[in-house]
Design a protein around this motif. Sequence first.
Motif, PDB file in Angstrom:
ATOM      1  N   ARG A 248      42.578  43.967  43.647  1.00 32.94           N
ATOM      2  CA  ARG A 248      42.933  43.017  44.700  1.00 32.94           C
ATOM      3  C   ARG A 248      42.786  41.594  44.172  1.00 32.94           C
ATOM      4  O   ARG A 248      42.223  41.348  43.118  1.00 32.94           O
ATOM      5  CB  ARG A 248      42.027  43.212  45.917  1.00 32.94           C
ATOM      6  N   GLN A 249      43.309  40.625  44.938  1.00 35.88           N
ATOM      7  CA  GLN A 249      43.118  39.211  44.605  1.00 35.88           C
ATOM      8  C   GLN A 249      42.435  38.516  45.775  1.00 35.88           C
ATOM      9  O   GLN A 249      42.802  38.745  46.936  1.00 35.88           O
ATOM     10  CB  GLN A 249      44.449  38.521  44.305  1.00 35.88           C
ATOM     11  N   GLN A 250      41.468  37.696  45.488  1.00 34.21           N
ATOM     12  CA  GLN A 250      40.747  36.954  46.504  1.00 34.21           C
ATOM     13  C   GLN A 250      40.704  35.481  46.099  1.00 34.21           C
ATOM     14  O   GLN A 250      40.635  35.161  44.909  1.00 34.21           O
ATOM     15  CB  GLN A 250      39.318  37.494  46.653  1.00 34.21           C
TER      16      GLN A 250
ATOM     17  N   ASP B 140      38.876  45.806  41.497  1.00 31.94           N
ATOM     18  CA  ASP B 140      39.652  46.909  42.071  1.00 31.94           C
ATOM     19  C   ASP B 140      41.141  46.603  42.151  1.00 31.94           C
ATOM     20  O   ASP B 140      41.904  47.367  42.735  1.00 31.94           O
ATOM     21  CB  ASP B 140      39.111  47.268  43.458  1.00 31.94           C
TER      22      ASP B 140
ATOM     23  N   SER C 262      48.452  44.581  41.361  1.00 36.18           N
ATOM     24  CA  SER C 262      47.448  44.956  42.353  1.00 36.18           C
ATOM     25  C   SER C 262      47.531  46.431  42.727  1.00 36.18           C
ATOM     26  O   SER C 262      46.589  46.987  43.261  1.00 36.18           O
ATOM     27  CB  SER C 262      47.604  44.088  43.607  1.00 36.18           C
ATOM     28  N   ARG C 263      48.672  47.061  42.464  1.00 36.85           N
ATOM     29  CA  ARG C 263      48.798  48.479  42.793  1.00 36.85           C
ATOM     30  C   ARG C 263      48.035  49.349  41.794  1.00 36.85           C
ATOM     31  O   ARG C 263      47.791  50.520  42.034  1.00 36.85           O
ATOM     32  CB  ARG C 263      50.280  48.880  42.807  1.00 36.85           C
TER      33      ARG C 263
ATOM     34  N   LEU D  79      44.830  50.256  40.444  1.00 38.49           N
ATOM     35  CA  LEU D  79      43.457  50.043  40.857  1.00 38.49           C
ATOM     36  C   LEU D  79      42.471  50.099  39.699  1.00 38.49           C
ATOM     37  O   LEU D  79      41.310  49.791  39.871  1.00 38.49           O
ATOM     38  CB  LEU D  79      43.084  51.083  41.916  1.00 38.49           C
TER      39      LEU D  79
ATOM     40  N   THR E 295      51.463  41.164  42.558  1.00 41.82           N
ATOM     41  CA  THR E 295      51.766  42.244  43.496  1.00 41.82           C
ATOM     42  C   THR E 295      51.863  43.578  42.778  1.00 41.82           C
ATOM     43  O   THR E 295      51.298  44.590  43.199  1.00 41.82           O
ATOM     44  CB  THR E 295      53.082  41.949  44.237  1.00 41.82           C
TER      45      THR E 295
END
Length: 535
Positions: A90-92, A88, A189-190, A192, A186
Amino acid sequence: MRWSGQEIAVEQPETLPGLARLSNLVRSVRTPEFAGITFHEVLAKSALNKIPGGGGALPFGWTINPYRGCSHACAYCLGPETLILMADGRQQPLWSMQVGDAIMGTEVRGQYRRYVPTTVLASWNTVKRGYRITLADGTELVASGDHRFLTERGWKYVTGAMSGQDQRPYLTTNNKLVGFGRGGLTAISRKLDLAGMAVKPDAKLQIVSIEDLGNEIDLIDITTGTGDFIANGVVSHNCFARPTHKYLDLDTGKDFDNEIIVKVNVGEVLAKELAKPSWERHPVALGTNTDPYQRAEGRYALMPGIIDALAGSGTPFSILTKGTLLRRDLGQIADAAARVPVDLAMSIAIYDDELQQSVEPGTPSTKARLATVTAVRDHGLDCAVFMMPILPYLTDTRAHLDEALRQAKAAGATSVLYTAMHLRAGVKEWFMLWLEREHPELVGRYVQLYGKGAYAPKEYRKWLAAKIKPLIRAHGLERGREDPLTGGVRSTALGTTRTAEGERVRFRPERSLIPEELPPSAVGGAAIEAQPTLF
């Protein structure tokens, strides 16, 4: 059992990642007799593998793989804080990854590699010597020396060497990685939905330094559905090797001899499968994925049970191998051939000793394999020779082809199979590294030949066929038949049918299903991954 004292607890870091969770893992063992090798003994749930693409005019293909060579299995791994790109956007952190998580990987589609969603299939911890890779945009990656990253010139390990035992493609400050880097996370990540976006090298991802941290550290790795993932914004390879590495000989000692999965009960499982009323006694191929007579067979001796089960059930079979250990079982194979069709083939691609040792370190010599062909013939059996692959500008000269066919004929070969080399993604990097070191004058010619795809151009394949076909005839040899599904020697049973009394009789003349001018893909995709090649 005299190896019992060498058993390794499955929770140890050295244990093959992911196997510790398997209910069918018996044990992992090491022994001084096989220095540097770990054998992971498992209880197989099935023995027969059905090859997709059969049916219609072609029968289904079936194979058996008593061993699974596991490439790079214990060596990969990244620092736990490495950020992983999720599906999606995001970063984890890597330490938070769980089986089933949806993340982003990559996939080659047409001429471009693109971001695609994939799934985490496994995750594990280990302890390895650490290295820090610093990029021009400030991105830092902490990984083991055996981890691979995608560069503008293909997959490369963190550390390696140009020659010797540690020979492999490795990172230098002349390389840049592929991706967007940690600094681009960054912005990325926007978005999706990254699926379908092209993956491109970024000039800011030039490698600035590779620092040995000087000690072993805690590391984590994951296995994904695409075979890769995005780590700190760059494309990172996961642990398990793709099927294209099954015949990669440039690093056989490290790739397929260090971590071997052994299906210790394969013979009895096979016997049960063959006894089922539903089994139609299709020909079964051995050696098209992993070599059944690799070094591990000298210890485990699984092939005698497999041969007995096949012959006892009336199932035809074929064996393709580079291993001279085949000679151990020739008496048993000859007995089996009295009951069912049996086809044997030796893979012998290079007949120049110096070139063979350079290209295929760690494999039996050409002389030893030719002696095995002679031993097969001495037992009254036919033996084909796979001259695969033929290396453009290296083994395609008339002199080399003529000498190769002369030696094959002198050894007793009854037929030969040949094809020009094809270089698939993930394998091409190895060959080009070797070529740059050993034959830099040929690099440009290979780029021209293989610049548009994995296969040599049609014109080259036709040229090769025109050169070798008269030589095959001149040496009194036949052109062998390759099975288009398994990639092994075509079973003589495919030209037969059974009478009401169960006797096999021929119903049509045998012929090659694959014209020599065409790559396997022209017949069907199933044969592409199965074709035995050096690279």
